[in-house]
Design an enzyme around this catalytic site. Structure first.
Site, PDB file in Angstrom:
ATOM      1  N   TYR A  90       0.451  -1.237  -0.135  1.00  0.00           N
ATOM      2  CA  TYR A  90      -0.196   0.081   0.095  1.00  0.00           C
ATOM      3  C   TYR A  90       1.136   1.253  -0.041  1.00  0.00           C
ATOM      4  O   TYR A  90       2.129   0.752  -0.456  1.00  0.00           O
ATOM      5  CB  TYR A  90      -0.803  -0.333   1.362  1.00  0.00           C
ATOM      6  N   LYS A 143     -21.215 -19.720  -8.888  1.00  0.00           N
ATOM      7  CA  LYS A 143     -20.502 -19.503  -9.694  1.00  0.00           C
ATOM      8  C   LYS A 143     -19.684 -19.259  -9.678  1.00  0.00           C
ATOM      9  O   LYS A 143     -18.521 -19.592 -10.011  1.00  0.00           O
ATOM     10  CB  LYS A 143     -21.209 -18.840 -10.845  1.00  0.00           C
TER      11      LYS A 143
END
Lengths: 160, 444
Positions: B44, B99
């Site tokens: 970061y 899915k």
């Protein structure tokens, strides 16, 4: 597979074509119905279409042309010959019915048929040509625009 | 079939219970080590700013410096979920999560379920377009027809990453795989095989289109819907032209013999039938099958109950019968296609998924089945035969390279090994989490 191998042929309608032409008129009116609920067809559409086209074929004030594919009638163009009261040029041909069976569309058949009709009307002394169709029919709007037509009159409707 | 219903009821109960226990089926896990919080200054700020700047200069780098290369979105508006219909975006979420889980487990693909509260086609088009920078591809799911045709066609044209609609292409690919395998077994060639489709929903319309790419003669395809055999003289043609141009197009191109009438008329002399119409049983009289050619191939894909029972089709002379169900032989299942297909598309950095890539996937599956020794009861591999997935991924990736739509080019072997490594990694990660009990076993 079946398909369009040769161009369609165009000729004047005969009495023997009336049954098929009436079916094409019904199809056209049902197509128009898709564009606006105010164009909903009446229940006796088949009967009125038949009597309408049967008198049109004999009427001197209109022309009815058919498109044929291998001897089968697959398209219809009906135009009224009108005298304009206030404007000039005065002799107008107005296309009221124009329908080609789905399978025979494209391949330039619509343009061909229109030109055939225009030629015929020119010979009959027609000086300008117009077409009537549902405002929402964008396919027709585009088709006629491509042929050099432009809107000159709007008809606006409302139910009472 | 009371027994089957009991089993389904039991599964319904377990699914709700487990969903509550686990709080859904997927989560986001970092893919980098965090040795100490100091690492944050690499992953970061301030470190990440340099990565950002690099991508700003060259957007393509987002596929190398972020997880975009392996991340897709599953987008649904919830209008046509499973056999449930229009349940809305919230209720579509558990299905899309499932899915995503399959994408990860079978294809090593990170899939993010995004169920959206946008229902008009232009709105969904805009939403998906707006999401493009974050994803390497899009899987459209459970969106009603004909909206789904519009979206697939237009998003495919407009986006620079693959867009897939599983209900169309996944089903088409799986069906084609099953057909090719069955045809090999019954000595048929695509160009001479007459195929009848019952039902003209998204799946069958897409399958008919894919078949024509796979060497079938489109004039030899006949489509039948609730109004009978599709042909260009039908009264509803103009309505179709305006509202479902995809079906309209098929009405003109298919059915070269210009058959009119009912399913019975269509099936006379047909080699194969693909039914994806509506739940059975007794959706059509089983005797119709008798009119088909010898060694007929019959796919009955309606869920949860096939159009007619498979044994009925067999009794009427069908040689090979497939359904959409896992508890009958020969399940035609999208899951055999989409995880590997996306693996191949992502690994080759394909800009789209072409019909030819789908045909390549189906052919590879049929080939795999043949080489493993296919039988009438086993025409396509099941999800358990997972070594088929890297094969399919490689076939798809190579096809993309051949078609010059791939940014990465490798040999088939390298594509295969790369796909295998990623898929294996995904399975190993899950099993490590289970072993270490970070993912607990379900409650008793």
């Amino acid at each position: 597979m079946a398909g369009v191998e040769s161009k369609l042929r165009y000729r004047d309608a005969r009495n023997g074509d009336v049954d098929t032409l009436a079916e094409l008129v019904v199809r056209l009116k049902r197509l128009n119905e898709e564009f606006d609920s105010m164009l909903t067809v009446r229940d006796d559409i088949k009967v009125v279409s038949r009597s309408y086209i049967s008198s049109a074929v004999k009427d001197k004030n209109c022309i009815v042309i058919v498109a044929e594919y291998k001897g089968k009638v697959v398209g219809l163009l009906k135009a009224d010959l009108r005298e304009r009261r206030f404007s000039q040029p005065m002799r107008e041909g107005r296309i009221i019915e124009f329908y080609i069976m789905p399978e025979y569309r494209k391949h330039g058949s619509g343009t061909e048929m229109l030109h055939h009709a225009i030629e015929k009307m020119k010979h009959m002394g027609v000086q300008m040509i117009s077409a009537e169709f549902p405002s929402q029919n964008k396919i027709s709007v585009q088709f006629y625009a491509k042929q050099g037509f432009r809107p000159i009159t709007n008809i606006h409707s409302k139910l009472l | 079939m009371p027994k089957k219903n009991e089993k389904t009821e039991e599964l319904y109960k377990l699914a709700v219970r487990y969903s509550k226990f686990y709080g859904g089926k997927i989560s986001v896990t970092p893919s980098v080590p965090v040795r100490s919080l100091d690492d944050f200054s690499i992953w970061y700020t301030p470190g990440v700013a340099a990565v950002s700047r690099a991508i700003e200069k060259k957007h393509e780098l987002s596929f190398e410096l972020t997880s975009r290369w392996n991340t897709i979105a599953i987008v649904s508006d919830g209008t046509r979920v499973l056999g449930l219909g229009n349940v809305g975006p919230e209720a579509a979420m558990p299905v899309m999560e499932g899915k995503a889980m399959i994408f990860k487990y079978l294809g090593g693909v990170n899939a993010v379920p995004l169920t959206v509260n946008v229902h008009d086609q232009q709105g969904i088009f805009n939403t998906v377009s707006a999401l493009e920078p974050a994803f390497g591809g899009f899987n459209l799911e459970d969106i009603e027809s004909p909206k789904c045709f519009y979206l697939l066609d237009n998003l495919r044209k407009s986006l620079k990453v693959p867009v897939w609609h599983d209900d169309q292409q996944g089903t088409a690919g799986a069906t084609l795989a099953g057909l090719l395998s069955s045809m090999r077994m019954t000595g048929r060639k695509p160009s001479q095989t007459k195929v009848v489709f019952l039902g003209t929903g998204a799946a069958n319309v897409a399958t008919a289109r894919i078949l024509s790419v796979a060497g079938f003669d489109i004039g030899n395809i006949v489509m039948v819907d609730s109004k009978g055999v599709l042909n260009p003289d039908r009264d509803d043609m103009d309505e179709l032209m305006l509202h479902n141009p995809w079906k309209y197009d098929l009405a003109i191109k298919t059915n070269g013999e210009r058959i009119k009438g009912s399913l019975k008329d269509a099936l006379k002399g047909a080699d194969a039938m693909v039914a994806a119409s509506g739940p059975g049983p007794n959706r059509f009289p089983k005797e119709f099958i008798k009119g088909m050619n010898k060694d007929a191939i019959v796919f009955l894909l309606a869920n949860p109950v096939p159009e007619i029972w498979p044994w009925e089709a067999k009794a009427m002379g069908a040689k090979i019968v497939a359904t959409g169900r896992s508890d009958f032989p020969n399940q035609v299942n999208n899951s055999i296609i989409f995880p590997a297909l996306f693996r191949g598309a992502l690994d080759s950095r394909a800009s789209t998924i072409t019909d030819e890539m789908i045909v390549a996937a189906s052919s590879e599956i049929a080939k795999y089945a043949y080489e493993k020794g296919s039988t009438e009861e086993h025409i396509i591999p099941t999800m358990k035969e997972w070594e088929v997935y890297p094969n399919v991924a490689a076939a798809v990736a190579r096809k993309a390279v051949e078609q010059k739509i791939a940014k990465h080019s490798m040999s088939a072997k390298k594509f295969h090994d790369n796909a295998e490594r990623i898929i294996e990694g995904s399975r190993m990660t899950l099993s490590a989490l289970i072993k270490s009990r970070l993912i607990k076993m379900p409650p008793q």
